[in-house]
Write a protein that holds these residues in place. Structure first.
Motif, mmCIF file in Angstrom:
data_model
loop_
_atom_site.group_PDB
_atom_site.id
_atom_site.type_symbol
_atom_site.label_atom_id
_atom_site.label_comp_id
_atom_site.label_asym_id
_atom_site.label_seq_id
_atom_site.Cartn_x
_atom_site.Cartn_y
_atom_site.Cartn_z
ATOM 1 N N GLY A 20 60.869 -3.533 9.729
ATOM 2 C CA GLY A 20 59.447 -3.272 9.912
ATOM 3 C C GLY A 20 58.915 -4.011 11.111
ATOM 4 O O GLY A 20 59.554 -4.935 11.618
ATOM 5 N N SER A 21 57.740 -3.566 11.560
ATOM 6 C CA SER A 21 57.127 -4.207 12.720
ATOM 7 C C SER A 21 55.621 -4.309 12.537
ATOM 8 O O SER A 21 55.020 -3.552 11.774
ATOM 9 C CB SER A 21 57.430 -3.416 13.994
ATOM 10 N N ALA A 22 55.046 -5.253 13.252
ATOM 11 C CA ALA A 22 53.597 -5.401 13.332
ATOM 12 C C ALA A 22 53.242 -5.643 14.791
ATOM 13 O O ALA A 22 53.905 -6.426 15.466
ATOM 14 C CB ALA A 22 53.121 -6.575 12.479
ATOM 15 N N VAL A 23 52.229 -4.940 15.267
ATOM 16 C CA VAL A 23 51.679 -5.182 16.593
ATOM 17 C C VAL A 23 50.251 -5.642 16.350
ATOM 18 O O VAL A 23 49.469 -4.953 15.695
ATOM 19 C CB VAL A 23 51.727 -3.915 17.471
ATOM 20 N N VAL A 24 49.920 -6.832 16.858
ATOM 21 C CA VAL A 24 48.663 -7.495 16.521
ATOM 22 C C VAL A 24 47.848 -7.725 17.790
ATOM 23 O O VAL A 24 48.369 -8.245 18.780
ATOM 24 C CB VAL A 24 48.944 -8.849 15.828
ATOM 25 N N TYR A 25 46.561 -7.346 17.720
ATOM 26 C CA TYR A 25 45.691 -7.546 18.887
ATOM 27 C C TYR A 25 44.244 -7.679 18.440
ATOM 28 O O TYR A 25 43.853 -7.231 17.364
ATOM 29 C CB TYR A 25 45.835 -6.403 19.891
ATOM 30 N N GLN A 26 43.457 -8.323 19.302
ATOM 31 C CA GLN A 26 42.036 -8.496 19.045
ATOM 32 C C GLN A 26 41.288 -7.252 19.517
ATOM 33 O O GLN A 26 41.686 -6.599 20.477
ATOM 34 C CB GLN A 26 41.498 -9.709 19.798
ATOM 35 N N TYR A 27 40.199 -6.963 18.830
ATOM 36 C CA TYR A 27 39.376 -5.808 19.164
ATOM 37 C C TYR A 27 37.929 -6.187 18.888
ATOM 38 O O TYR A 27 37.651 -6.886 17.909
ATOM 39 C CB TYR A 27 39.793 -4.620 18.297
ATOM 40 N N GLN A 28 37.040 -5.766 19.760
ATOM 41 C CA GLN A 28 35.624 -6.006 19.490
ATOM 42 C C GLN A 28 34.833 -4.733 19.756
ATOM 43 O O GLN A 28 35.191 -3.952 20.625
ATOM 44 C CB GLN A 28 35.077 -7.176 20.291
ATOM 45 N N LYS A 29 33.795 -4.558 18.946
ATOM 46 C CA LYS A 29 32.952 -3.385 19.099
ATOM 47 C C LYS A 29 31.503 -3.786 18.878
ATOM 48 O O LYS A 29 31.216 -4.794 18.222
ATOM 49 C CB LYS A 29 33.375 -2.281 18.139
ATOM 50 N N GLU A 30 30.615 -3.003 19.425
ATOM 51 C CA GLU A 30 29.183 -3.231 19.268
ATOM 52 C C GLU A 30 28.669 -2.373 18.114
ATOM 53 O O GLU A 30 28.895 -1.163 18.087
ATOM 54 C CB GLU A 30 28.435 -2.867 20.551
ATOM 55 N N VAL A 31 28.004 -2.996 17.165
ATOM 56 C CA VAL A 31 27.382 -2.289 16.053
ATOM 57 C C VAL A 31 25.958 -2.814 15.915
ATOM 58 O O VAL A 31 25.760 -4.005 15.663
ATOM 59 C CB VAL A 31 28.176 -2.498 14.728
ATOM 60 N N ASP A 32 25.000 -1.926 16.107
ATOM 61 C CA ASP A 32 23.581 -2.295 16.029
ATOM 62 C C ASP A 32 23.258 -3.494 16.926
ATOM 63 O O ASP A 32 22.548 -4.415 16.521
ATOM 64 C CB ASP A 32 23.173 -2.591 14.585
ATOM 65 N N GLY A 33 23.809 -3.511 18.123
ATOM 66 C CA GLY A 33 23.523 -4.568 19.088
ATOM 67 C C GLY A 33 24.282 -5.859 18.864
ATOM 68 O O GLY A 33 24.114 -6.819 19.611
ATOM 69 N N GLU A 34 25.102 -5.914 17.816
ATOM 70 C CA GLU A 34 25.890 -7.118 17.539
ATOM 71 C C GLU A 34 27.360 -6.858 17.817
ATOM 72 O O GLU A 34 27.880 -5.779 17.531
ATOM 73 C CB GLU A 34 25.742 -7.535 16.068
ATOM 74 N N THR A 35 28.025 -7.862 18.346
ATOM 75 C CA THR A 35 29.461 -7.751 18.590
ATOM 76 C C THR A 35 30.206 -8.094 17.310
ATOM 77 O O THR A 35 29.994 -9.161 16.728
ATOM 78 C CB THR A 35 29.896 -8.711 19.715
ATOM 79 N N GLN A 36 31.054 -7.165 16.876
ATOM 80 C CA GLN A 36 31.907 -7.417 15.712
ATOM 81 C C GLN A 36 33.316 -7.658 16.203
ATOM 82 O O GLN A 36 33.862 -6.861 16.972
ATOM 83 C CB GLN A 36 31.892 -6.231 14.752
ATOM 84 N N LEU A 37 33.884 -8.773 15.782
ATOM 85 C CA LEU A 37 35.239 -9.135 16.169
ATOM 86 C C LEU A 37 36.206 -8.736 15.063
ATOM 87 O O LEU A 37 35.913 -8.917 13.880
ATOM 88 C CB LEU A 37 35.330 -10.640 16.410
ATOM 89 N N GLN A 38 37.349 -8.210 15.463
ATOM 90 C CA GLN A 38 38.357 -7.878 14.468
ATOM 91 C C GLN A 38 39.745 -8.007 15.063
ATOM 92 O O GLN A 38 39.922 -8.022 16.277
ATOM 93 C CB GLN A 38 38.148 -6.483 13.888
ATOM 94 N N ILE A 39 40.696 -8.095 14.167
ATOM 95 C CA ILE A 39 42.110 -8.107 14.534
ATOM 96 C C ILE A 39 42.696 -6.824 13.974
ATOM 97 O O ILE A 39 42.558 -6.539 12.778
ATOM 98 C CB ILE A 39 42.835 -9.330 13.946
ATOM 99 N N ASN A 40 43.332 -6.055 14.834
ATOM 100 C CA ASN A 40 44.027 -4.855 14.397
ATOM 101 C C ASN A 40 45.504 -5.182 14.266
ATOM 102 O O ASN A 40 46.086 -5.817 15.151
ATOM 103 C CB ASN A 40 43.832 -3.707 15.391
ATOM 104 N N THR A 41 46.084 -4.748 13.167
ATOM 105 C CA THR A 41 47.505 -4.954 12.904
ATOM 106 C C THR A 41 48.136 -3.596 12.632
ATOM 107 O O THR A 41 47.860 -2.980 11.603
ATOM 108 C CB THR A 41 47.722 -5.884 11.697
ATOM 109 N N GLU A 42 48.944 -3.133 13.583
ATOM 110 C CA GLU A 42 49.659 -1.869 13.426
ATOM 111 C C GLU A 42 50.968 -2.159 12.704
ATOM 112 O O GLU A 42 51.845 -2.823 13.250
ATOM 113 C CB GLU A 42 49.965 -1.241 14.787
ATOM 114 N N LEU A 43 51.089 -1.676 11.485
ATOM 115 C CA LEU A 43 52.278 -1.915 10.668
ATOM 116 C C LEU A 43 53.130 -0.655 10.616
ATOM 117 O O LEU A 43 52.608 0.442 10.446
ATOM 118 C CB LEU A 43 51.870 -2.304 9.254
ATOM 119 N N GLU A 44 54.433 -0.843 10.748
ATOM 120 C CA GLU A 44 55.358 0.282 10.652
ATOM 121 C C GLU A 44 56.601 -0.153 9.884
ATOM 122 O O GLU A 44 56.947 -1.326 9.861
ATOM 123 C CB GLU A 44 55.775 0.776 12.034
ATOM 124 N N TYR A 45 57.253 0.846 9.282
ATOM 125 C CA TYR A 45 58.479 0.591 8.531
ATOM 126 C C TYR A 45 59.484 1.676 8.868
ATOM 127 O O TYR A 45 59.107 2.785 9.245
ATOM 128 C CB TYR A 45 58.179 0.577 7.023
#
Length: 185
Positions: free
Chosen positions: A115-140
């Motif tokens: 299995g694998s995981a690809v991990v990266y930071q992502y940010q998006k604007e929602v209602d004028g606020e920056t939301q921070l998140q981590i995306n983890t692409e998981l595969e098997y």
């Protein structure tokens, strides 16, 4: 030279017979068992990857995209295109993501990882606020693929994960392996 070649052919034939003789005792997992194994292993891989991401955020405040491979024994090893703590200024994140995916894909094609995981930071604007998140692409290796988006914020004791969600996606590391998986839970 002919004797060595003949010995190799003989050894190959004997090995082939021995390998076939042992297969009648093997039990193939059902599709449901294979799906559950993939989910359990990717859940473990996700937890390890998010733990590493949290440690990097706590230590450096950021990180470049990285990968993780799960070996047959359950060991998780990380793949870095840019080492933790090195500056990410001016770095093209898409190029880094693709480099990490290629490194993991070569390990998958060689049969080294399950299995694998690809991990990266992502940010998006929602209602004028920056939301921070981590995306983890998981595969098997059976084709199971999902991406988990985990939001986080800076808390008193460092980075705190808040909410997460997941969805299926098209495999990139294990593309062409197994059947198309889904992230049903």
């Amino acid at each position: 030279m002919k004797q060595i070649f003949a010995a190799l052919i003989f050894a190959g034939c004997v090995f082939g017979v021995q390998a076939q003789e042992g297969t009648e005792n093997l039990v193939m997992p059902s599709p449901e068992e294979a799906r559950k194994e993939a989910q359990a292993n990717t859940k473990y891989l996700a937890a390890q990857s998010l733990k590493k991401a949290k440690a990097l955020l706590d230590a450096y405040g950021e990180f470049a995209p990285f990968g993780a491979g799960m070996f047959q024994e359950g060991e998780v090893k990380y793949v870095w295109a840019i080492k933790p703590g090195e500056s990410t200024e001016g770095v093209n994140p898409v190029m880094v993501l693709n480099a990490v995916r290629r490194a993991l894909s070569s390990q998958a094609q060689a049969g080294r990882i399950l299995g694998s995981a690809v991990v990266y930071q992502y940010q998006k604007e929602v209602d004028g606020e920056t939301q921070l998140q981590i995306n983890t692409e998981l595969e098997y290796l059976n084709g199971y693929a999902e991406v988990i988006a985990t939001q986080y914020e800076q808390g008193e004791d460092g980075i705190e994960y808040t909410t997460s969600g997941s969805q299926s996606f098209e495999a990139k590391v294990f593309a062409g392996f197994g059947s198309t998986g889904s992230a049903e839970q």
